[in-house]
Design a protein around this motif. Structure first.
Motif, mmCIF file in Angstrom:
data_model
loop_
_atom_site.group_PDB
_atom_site.id
_atom_site.type_symbol
_atom_site.label_atom_id
_atom_site.label_comp_id
_atom_site.label_asym_id
_atom_site.label_seq_id
_atom_site.Cartn_x
_atom_site.Cartn_y
_atom_site.Cartn_z
ATOM 1 N N LEU B 57 67.103 25.355 -9.317
ATOM 2 C CA LEU B 57 66.735 24.104 -9.436
ATOM 3 C C LEU B 57 65.908 23.615 -8.079
ATOM 4 N N ALA B 58 65.954 24.056 -7.018
ATOM 5 C CA ALA B 58 65.014 23.520 -5.705
ATOM 6 C C ALA B 58 63.576 23.979 -6.241
ATOM 7 N N ALA B 64 56.890 18.973 -9.180
ATOM 8 C CA ALA B 64 57.261 17.906 -9.945
ATOM 9 C C ALA B 64 56.674 16.808 -9.402
ATOM 10 N N ASP B 65 56.083 15.897 -10.378
ATOM 11 C CA ASP B 65 55.823 14.547 -10.172
ATOM 12 C C ASP B 65 57.068 13.417 -10.660
ATOM 13 N N ILE B 66 57.687 14.091 -11.905
ATOM 14 C CA ILE B 66 58.733 13.259 -12.354
ATOM 15 C C ILE B 66 59.970 14.487 -12.768
ATOM 16 N N ILE B 67 60.855 14.056 -12.414
ATOM 17 C CA ILE B 67 62.264 14.785 -12.747
ATOM 18 C C ILE B 67 63.338 14.271 -13.482
ATOM 19 N N VAL B 68 63.648 14.722 -14.656
ATOM 20 C CA VAL B 68 64.566 14.130 -15.608
ATOM 21 C C VAL B 68 65.620 14.834 -15.527
ATOM 22 N N VAL B 69 66.849 14.309 -15.202
ATOM 23 C CA VAL B 69 68.143 14.987 -15.128
ATOM 24 C C VAL B 69 69.108 14.749 -16.099
ATOM 25 N N CYS B 70 68.860 15.845 -17.211
ATOM 26 C CA CYS B 70 69.752 15.732 -18.437
ATOM 27 C C CYS B 70 71.088 16.678 -18.290
ATOM 28 N N SER B 71 71.632 16.795 -17.026
ATOM 29 C CA SER B 71 73.160 17.587 -17.071
ATOM 30 C C SER B 71 74.241 16.725 -17.530
ATOM 31 N N PRO B 72 75.035 17.413 -17.832
ATOM 32 C CA PRO B 72 76.444 16.836 -18.180
ATOM 33 C C PRO B 72 76.607 15.809 -17.391
ATOM 34 N N VAL B 73 77.165 14.448 -17.881
ATOM 35 C CA VAL B 73 77.288 13.499 -17.048
ATOM 36 C C VAL B 73 78.073 13.410 -15.723
ATOM 37 N N ASP B 74 79.032 14.156 -15.555
ATOM 38 C CA ASP B 74 79.719 14.373 -14.346
ATOM 39 C C ASP B 74 79.012 15.077 -13.329
ATOM 40 N N ALA B 78 75.170 14.827 -8.702
ATOM 41 C CA ALA B 78 74.833 15.996 -7.787
ATOM 42 C C ALA B 78 73.456 16.526 -8.115
ATOM 43 N N HIS B 79 73.347 16.656 -9.082
ATOM 44 C CA HIS B 79 71.929 17.417 -9.500
ATOM 45 C C HIS B 79 70.591 16.711 -9.195
ATOM 46 N N VAL B 80 70.751 15.180 -9.190
ATOM 47 C CA VAL B 80 69.619 14.285 -8.768
ATOM 48 C C VAL B 80 69.533 14.484 -7.106
ATOM 49 N N LEU B 81 70.623 14.526 -6.380
ATOM 50 C CA LEU B 81 70.598 14.819 -5.161
ATOM 51 C C LEU B 81 70.119 15.887 -4.766
ATOM 52 N N GLU B 82 70.543 16.856 -5.242
ATOM 53 C CA GLU B 82 69.959 18.372 -5.046
ATOM 54 C C GLU B 82 68.294 18.354 -5.459
ATOM 55 N N ALA B 83 67.824 17.775 -6.574
ATOM 56 C CA ALA B 83 66.330 17.834 -6.720
ATOM 57 C C ALA B 83 65.812 17.114 -5.810
ATOM 58 N N ALA B 86 64.662 18.895 -2.810
ATOM 59 C CA ALA B 86 63.864 19.662 -2.870
ATOM 60 C C ALA B 86 62.352 19.251 -3.306
ATOM 61 N N ALA B 87 62.165 17.791 -3.836
ATOM 62 C CA ALA B 87 61.313 17.280 -4.553
ATOM 63 C C ALA B 87 59.913 16.983 -3.427
ATOM 64 N N LYS B 88 58.715 16.953 -3.988
ATOM 65 C CA LYS B 88 57.799 16.347 -3.209
ATOM 66 C C LYS B 88 57.886 15.249 -2.861
ATOM 67 N N PRO B 89 57.017 14.596 -1.811
ATOM 68 C CA PRO B 89 56.804 13.160 -1.594
ATOM 69 C C PRO B 89 56.393 12.571 -2.575
ATOM 70 N N GLY B 90 56.983 10.904 -3.046
ATOM 71 C CA GLY B 90 56.171 10.436 -4.207
ATOM 72 C C GLY B 90 56.917 10.697 -5.534
#
Lengths: 280, 280
Positions: B57-58, B64-74, B78-83, B86-90
């Protein structure tokens, strides 16, 4: 021609589709429609559903070899009996009522000699009403449940089977009581439940009702009079189905409220297994 | 290119459709998919959904400039925070979760500085699962609810709106709490009710389940894990919707049992009015 003259009592979506299918399949030479409103009957004639029409039931059915009563469910027994009195000897009567127990009992109690009645329920239809929506293929591949009894002559059952098969139906046979019990769960219950779901949607939230809500509530657009009459005709079986549903709902509510994911997962998995087995 | 690189975390029906729509609309030069199963990700690449993929994931989200998290709802928060770590500024993060209150609260409590998150719920989907069923037009004309809060920068909200609009959605804004309350009635309740209806059908009566039953229960074929998770994420609003439904059910049961046709007719007429207003 299996039945030289076909009389349709009540020319709406179902009656109109019987007429279209009968003509398309060469089942009858002449189709006569009987209804209350000449303008509606004339429109059905323009649509190619009928060859002739009348508002006089006795006159309309007098020369018919088969009479299909497509009246509102609470009027079917009375119309079958009225038609039976005016029918010629050897005529076969059938119907399209969504309930069968009351209709078959009322008809058999007073059916005059010389004519036959075989109750029928084609599992076809729509939330739409009126001959305008009649379709030549409405019954194609759809089940039609026939409900003969110990009083039904085997030859009458055979002729009714042939009639419904020729206009496209797949015929199955149940007793009137079995029919009403099964349909309370497979047809009547979903209607009332869909109506409650629709009724629970506040206007402000309508924009957030997507495909799932629309599919689940589609049949709630059906005719309230029809579904009120069905509840009166099949009260005990529908009440029982609603009781079973209420019990299920209570189990589900507890599972949700207690975040009992094992129980909720079990319920939803069982539901998916049933729905998957039905196909699309 | 609005967003040079698009990262999709979880490439199933929704994630796959995001990828197809983003490429078809020229939204991004490069689409990277992140998932658990290389075979599934490779298949998505073959289907033209992805340009590249990784199970890390990291690594996947880092450019990425945009990250769309389509994981199971629960797993979304966690995946948004993990991403986000690791995401670049902005970078802008968004999601597709069917519930929003818990997700937005959990994400906002720990979101690192320099990146933005705008919760989203596209009202699109299907009882089908998997990238195989992804469709370029899945979001066309469908509503996407965005759930910004007082902590959301106006520019981030604007970029998220542009993203979801560009792949076809009609964007509306609600608070996370309003979203969860509305969707409990418009989406979650119908699912559980449809499941109970499906579960109530005995195998012997399956042949008598016609179009009405099939429409009403279609969504019961959905993923049990998803709908168990949704119940855990939106427990109070769903419990409330179930309570209201149980009250309605009791009113209906009494009307049926007492053959109170006036009351039953009133309920069904109200339901028809709501359903007719929704359109087909």
């Amino acid at each position: 021609m299996l039945f030289d003259t076909l009389a349709i009592v009540g020319v709406g979506l179902l009656g109109g589709s019987v007429g279209l299918a009968a003509k398309a399949r060469g089942l009858s030479r002449h189709v006569v429609g009987i209804g209350r409103t000449p303008a509606n009957l004339n429109r059905a004639k323009e649509l190619g559903i009928l060859d002739s029409f009348t508002t006089n039931l006795a006159e309309g059915v007098s020369s018919a070899d088969i009479i299909v009563v497509c009246s509102p469910v609470d009027l079917i027994a009375a119309h079958v009996l009225e038609a039976a009195k005016a029918a010629k000897p050897g005529a076969l009567l059938t119907d399209v009522g969504s309930t069968k127990g009351n209709i078959v009992r009322d008809v058999e109690a007073k059916l005059p000699p010389g004519v036959d009645f075989v109750g029928a329920h084609p599992l076809a239809g729509s939330e739409k009403q009126g001959a305008e929506f009649a379709r030549v293929d409405l019954f194609d591949g759809r089940m039609c449940v026939l409900t003969p009894t110990a009083n039904t002559k085997p030859a009458a059952k055979e002729r009714a089977t042939l009639f419904w098969q020729t206009i496209g139906s797949q015929v199955r046979t149940l007793s009137p009581e079995e029919h009403d019990l099964a349909l309370a769960t497979t047809s009547h219950l979903p209607h009332y439940i869909a109506a409650l779901l629709a009724r629970q949607l506040p206007e402000a939230w309508r924009p957030f009702a997507a495909t799932g809500f629309r599919d689940t509530t589609r049949i709630a657009a059906g005719d309230p009079h029809l579904w009120t009459a069905i509840a009166s005709e099949n009260t005990l079986a529908i009440s029982h189905a609603l009781d079973v549903f209420a019990g299920q709902l209570e189990t589900l509510r507890e599972a949700v409220l207690n975040q009992n994911t094992a129980e909720l997962g079990r319920l939803l998995t069982e539901a998916k297994r049933v729905r998957d087995a039905l196909g699309s």
